[in-house]
Design an enzyme around this catalytic site. Structure first.
Site, PDB file in Angstrom:
ATOM      1  N   TYR A  60     -34.379  99.934 -41.821  1.00 44.15           N
ATOM      2  CA  TYR A  60     -34.980 100.774 -42.854  1.00 44.15           C
ATOM      3  C   TYR A  60     -33.954 101.648 -43.569  1.00 44.15           C
ATOM      4  O   TYR A  60     -34.178 102.057 -44.703  1.00 44.15           O
ATOM      5  CB  TYR A  60     -36.054 101.682 -42.243  1.00 44.15           C
ATOM      6  CG  TYR A  60     -37.417 101.045 -42.141  1.00 44.15           C
ATOM      7  CD1 TYR A  60     -37.596  99.870 -41.426  1.00 44.15           C
ATOM      8  CD2 TYR A  60     -38.519 101.620 -42.751  1.00 44.15           C
ATOM      9  CE1 TYR A  60     -38.843  99.286 -41.329  1.00 44.15           C
ATOM     10  CE2 TYR A  60     -39.771 101.045 -42.658  1.00 44.15           C
ATOM     11  CZ  TYR A  60     -39.928  99.879 -41.945  1.00 44.15           C
ATOM     12  OH  TYR A  60     -41.175  99.306 -41.845  1.00 44.15           O
ATOM     13  N   ASP A  95     -42.357  98.221 -36.461  1.00 46.67           N
ATOM     14  CA  ASP A  95     -43.323  98.205 -37.560  1.00 46.67           C
ATOM     15  C   ASP A  95     -44.267  97.021 -37.386  1.00 46.67           C
ATOM     16  O   ASP A  95     -45.490  97.148 -37.469  1.00 46.67           O
ATOM     17  CB  ASP A  95     -42.570  98.105 -38.891  1.00 46.67           C
ATOM     18  CG  ASP A  95     -43.502  98.102 -40.080  1.00 46.67           C
ATOM     19  OD1 ASP A  95     -44.446  98.905 -40.093  1.00 46.67           O
ATOM     20  OD2 ASP A  95     -43.293  97.276 -40.994  1.00 46.67           O
ATOM     21  N   ASP A 108     -39.810  88.216 -30.625  1.00 44.84           N
ATOM     22  CA  ASP A 108     -40.763  87.164 -31.011  1.00 44.84           C
ATOM     23  C   ASP A 108     -41.668  86.802 -29.833  1.00 44.84           C
ATOM     24  O   ASP A 108     -42.883  86.663 -29.974  1.00 44.84           O
ATOM     25  CB  ASP A 108     -40.041  85.927 -31.582  1.00 44.84           C
ATOM     26  CG  ASP A 108     -38.951  85.382 -30.668  1.00 44.84           C
ATOM     27  OD1 ASP A 108     -38.519  86.101 -29.737  1.00 44.84           O
ATOM     28  OD2 ASP A 108     -38.530  84.227 -30.871  1.00 44.84           O
ATOM     29  N   ASP A 159     -48.342  96.892 -35.684  1.00 51.36           N
ATOM     30  CA  ASP A 159     -49.502  96.387 -36.429  1.00 51.36           C
ATOM     31  C   ASP A 159     -50.237  95.340 -35.606  1.00 51.36           C
ATOM     32  O   ASP A 159     -51.470  95.291 -35.577  1.00 51.36           O
ATOM     33  CB  ASP A 159     -49.064  95.757 -37.762  1.00 51.36           C
ATOM     34  CG  ASP A 159     -49.238  96.714 -38.932  1.00 51.36           C
ATOM     35  OD1 ASP A 159     -49.174  97.932 -38.699  1.00 51.36           O
ATOM     36  OD2 ASP A 159     -49.438  96.245 -40.064  1.00 51.36           O
ATOM     37  N   LYS A 167     -33.777  91.291 -30.279  1.00 53.93           N
ATOM     38  CA  LYS A 167     -33.400  89.885 -30.393  1.00 53.93           C
ATOM     39  C   LYS A 167     -31.931  89.769 -29.972  1.00 53.93           C
ATOM     40  O   LYS A 167     -31.045  89.462 -30.787  1.00 53.93           O
ATOM     41  CB  LYS A 167     -33.585  89.401 -31.837  1.00 53.93           C
ATOM     42  CG  LYS A 167     -35.039  89.202 -32.238  1.00 53.93           C
ATOM     43  CD  LYS A 167     -35.636  87.900 -31.728  1.00 53.93           C
ATOM     44  CE  LYS A 167     -35.082  86.711 -32.488  1.00 53.93           C
ATOM     45  NZ  LYS A 167     -35.657  85.432 -31.963  1.00 53.93           N
TER      46      LYS A 167
HETATM   47  C1  IPM Z   1     -45.868 102.226 -41.092  1.00 58.50           C
HETATM   48  C2  IPM Z   1     -45.900 101.776 -42.520  1.00 58.50           C
HETATM   49  C3  IPM Z   1     -44.648 102.277 -43.213  1.00 58.50           C
HETATM   50  C4  IPM Z   1     -43.470 101.600 -42.573  1.00 58.50           C
HETATM   51  C5  IPM Z   1     -44.655 102.121 -44.743  1.00 58.50           C
HETATM   52  C6  IPM Z   1     -45.853 102.778 -45.374  1.00 58.50           C
HETATM   53  C7  IPM Z   1     -43.380 102.640 -45.346  1.00 58.50           C
HETATM   54  O1  IPM Z   1     -46.040 100.392 -42.584  1.00 58.50           O
HETATM   55  O2  IPM Z   1     -45.841 103.453 -40.854  1.00 58.50           O
HETATM   56  O3  IPM Z   1     -45.878 101.377 -40.202  1.00 58.50           O
HETATM   57  O4  IPM Z   1     -43.102 100.477 -42.948  1.00 58.50           O
HETATM   58  O5  IPM Z   1     -42.888 102.212 -41.664  1.00 58.50           O
HETATM   59 MG    MG Z   2     -46.290  99.463 -40.715  1.00 59.93          MG
END
Ligand code: IPM
Ligand code: MG
Length: 368
Positions: free
Chosen positions: A142, A248, A224, A252, A192
């Site tokens: 990032y 990230d 992975d 999710d 990885k």
């Molecule tokens: C998260 C989001 C953020 C990220 C975005 C909104 C920049 O996806 O907090 O996971 O990628 O970190």
């Molecule tokens: Mg995210």
């Protein structure tokens, strides 16, 4: 005790609606438990861009640095899709993370009993799930340099850099081990190392930290495989520690195991300040959900549970955090559902405010 200073940044989309419910809970704790919060509110994301032409003003950044905890709603929306990269709502959030040096992002994925049927996975795979992902938040892909887009001959080239230092890995590693000590005493580190040097370093440095925590059972997994294992058998995990980009994605994935993105909180923590409290920002994992913004349909629970994390991690108010979490649980057990959850049961959905009120009623009626 001096007032506990909060900066509320509702942001965009459903952010203001869900944050309004948090304000009710803050007031409840003031009235019923004598907790002295001082609350300021300001703009972030598209809302800040509309007002100041930037997704986070320097004044707001300075305020964020001076409070005990920042509570953020959500940022982003289609109106801002075509803005220059540096002005996009997300940049406001990334600036907060970077300048406050919030290196440890705690993302719990918990399956509430009443919601075990909501997962896209079979109920027995997710029922009782309680894992904690610790994502490094201020470095790696990032933020690494060099980065950018340039031209080489006939080609355009896009570059991002995945870079980690010893201290960056060790500090987030320590956060993960400390959390695991209070939970199931197991840490799984994901990278990885089979293809990335930074992954090899990550693994080696996590091994170094592990020596200070002999009680912790440490394992390593390629990221992975980690994604696959999260879907195959998520209950094998206790604490997962991983870098910014893998975190990230994996968080999710873990979020969806619970079937209800509207329920998941997060905490982003940095080094202790002079008063001993960590630099901290709390936000729901869900985004700004522009499609339902302003309609009173949003689920405020993730934002309420993020405030519970603030009580626990910033203010050492574990009993109060338990109280709020128990109230959310109770309301779910009663069958109260916002639209995101009501659909699959054919239940009549309650509004954002009604959900907040139901949580307050549960806090009122319990003999804590
Ligand atoms: C998260 C989001 C953020 C990220 C975005 C909104 C920049 O996806 O907090 O996971 O990628 O970190
Ligand atoms: Mg995210």
């Amino acid at each position: 005790m001096p007032a506990m200073k909060l900066l509320i940044l509702p942001g965009d989309g459903i952010g203001p609606e869900v944050m309004a419910e948090v304000r009710k809970v803050i007031d409840w704790f003031g009235a019923n438990r004598g907790l002295d919060f001082s609350v300021e509110e300001d703009l972030v994301g598209g809302a800040a861009y509309d007002a100041h032409g930037a997704p986070l003003s320097d004044e707001t950044m300075a305020k964020a640095q001076s409070v005990d905890a920042v509570l953020l709603g959500a940022v982003g929306g289609p109106a801002y899709d075509n803005l220059d990269f540096s002005l996009k709502p997300e940049r406001g959030l990334l600036r907060l993370r970077k300048e406050m040096d919030l290196y440890a992002n705690l993302r719990p994925a918990q399956c509430f009993d009443a919601l075990a049927d909501y997962s896209s996975l079979k109920k027995d795979i997710v029922a009782g799930l309680d894992i904690m992902i610790v994502r490094e938040l201020t470095s790696g892909m990032y933020f690494g340099e060099p980065r950018g887009i340039h031209t080489e001959g006939n080609e355009r080239v896009g570059i991002n850099t995945h870079r980690y230092t010893t201290s960056e890995i060790r500090r987030v590693g320590r956060s993960a081990f400390e959390l695991a000590m209070k939970r199931g005493k197991r840490v799984c580190s994901m990278e990885k190392a089979n293809v990335m040097e930074a992954g090899i370093l990550w693994r080696e440095e996590i091994e170094v930290i592990a020596k200070d925590y002999p009680e912790i059972e440490l394992s390593h997994m390629y990221a992975d495989n980690g994604a696959m294992q999260l879907v195959r058998n998520p209950k094998q995990f206790d604490v997962i520690v991983t870098d910014n980009l893998f975190g990230d994605i994996l968080s999710d994935c873990a979020a969806m195991l619970t079937g209800s993105l509207g329920m998941l909180p997060s905490a982003s923590l940095g080094a202790p300040m002079e008063n001993g409290r960590p630099k901290a920002l709390y936000e729901p994992v869900h985004g700004s959900a522009p499609d339902i913004a302003g309609q009173g349909k949003a689920n405020p629970c993730a934002c309420l549970l993020s405030f519970a994390m603030a009580l626990r991690y910033s203010f050492d108010l574990g009993a109060e955090a338990d109280m709020l979490e128990a109230a959310v649980n109770e309301v779910l057990d009663q069958g109260v559902r916002t639209a995101d959850l009501a659909q699959s049961e054919g239940a009549t959905p309650v509004s954002t405010a009604e959900m907040g009120d139901a949580v307050l009623a549960a806090m009122d009626s319990n003999d804590w």
